[in-house]
Design a protein around this motif. Structure first.
Motif, PDB file in Angstrom:
ATOM      1  N   GLN A  39       7.573 -56.639 -10.786  1.00 53.79           N
ATOM      2  CA  GLN A  39       8.721 -56.447 -11.526  1.00 53.79           C
ATOM      3  C   GLN A  39       9.157 -55.130 -11.022  1.00 53.79           C
ATOM      4  O   GLN A  39      10.385 -54.886 -11.257  1.00 53.79           O
ATOM      5  CB  GLN A  39       8.381 -56.421 -13.001  1.00 53.79           C
ATOM      6  CG  GLN A  39       7.325 -55.379 -13.633  1.00 53.79           C
ATOM      7  CD  GLN A  39       7.958 -54.062 -13.744  1.00 53.79           C
ATOM      8  OE1 GLN A  39       8.851 -53.623 -13.996  1.00 53.79           O
ATOM      9  NE2 GLN A  39       7.063 -52.942 -13.734  1.00 53.79           N
ATOM     10  N   PHE A  43      13.155 -55.097  -8.693  1.00 56.64           N
ATOM     11  CA  PHE A  43      14.023 -55.129  -9.609  1.00 56.64           C
ATOM     12  C   PHE A  43      15.482 -55.470  -9.244  1.00 56.64           C
ATOM     13  O   PHE A  43      15.994 -55.175  -8.492  1.00 56.64           O
ATOM     14  CB  PHE A  43      13.892 -53.668 -10.078  1.00 56.64           C
ATOM     15  CG  PHE A  43      14.688 -53.622 -11.588  1.00 56.64           C
ATOM     16  CD1 PHE A  43      13.982 -53.903 -12.659  1.00 56.64           C
ATOM     17  CD2 PHE A  43      16.052 -52.896 -11.589  1.00 56.64           C
ATOM     18  CE1 PHE A  43      14.572 -53.803 -13.920  1.00 56.64           C
ATOM     19  CE2 PHE A  43      16.489 -53.120 -12.786  1.00 56.64           C
ATOM     20  CZ  PHE A  43      15.762 -53.296 -14.048  1.00 56.64           C
ATOM     21  N   GLY A 101      12.894 -50.927 -16.460  1.00 60.77           N
ATOM     22  CA  GLY A 101      12.113 -52.317 -16.219  1.00 60.77           C
ATOM     23  C   GLY A 101      10.549 -52.477 -16.638  1.00 60.77           C
ATOM     24  O   GLY A 101      10.214 -53.431 -17.150  1.00 60.77           O
TER      25      GLY A 101
END
Length: 127
Positions: A39, A43, A101
């Motif tokens: 992740q 991103f 995030g």
């Protein structure tokens, strides 16, 4: 003659269920660790990929075991891995750098676990 619904088949023996819960716990930890890395690397696509993997694991745990305990065991492994990776070390190194995030991954994963745990279960097919 009255029509009755077929009785659902019984759950697997306890040894099989406990083994599947342990496997889901380990898979949850692996998906949590992989999602923590992905992740942040790609991103926002990596965040979507990580959340899709989390959703697939939680829903797969529900479908494989037929109980909410399958979701809970996968979610417990996922949460332990994410929390341990977010703590960092005394030297200051950590997997999560802080930002939107990481929070979306944490809260999104928890929301997916709750959603999958509250999905209606289909009756087991009769043999």
């Amino acid at each position: 003659m009255s029509a009755t619904a077929p009785a659902p088949s019984p759950l697997p023996p306890p040894g099989v269920r406990y083994t599947s819960y342990a496997v889901l716990l380990v898979l949850g930890a692996l998906v949590g660790a992989a999602g923590s890395l992905v992740q942040a690397a790609w991103f926002p696509g990596g965040l979507l990929l990580a959340l899709l993997a989390v959703a697939g694991l939680f829903y797969g745990g529900l479908r494989a075991t037929g109980t909410q305990v399958g979701v809970a065991s996968a979610a417990a492994g996922w949460l332990v891995a994410v929390i341990l990776l977010s703590l960092g070390r005394p030297e200051g190194d950590g997997v999560f750098g802080g930002g939107a995030g990481e929070l979306l991954f944490l809260f999104g994963g928890m929301a997916l676990a709750v959603m999958c745990a509250t999905l209606p279960r289909l009756p087991r097919p009769a043999p």
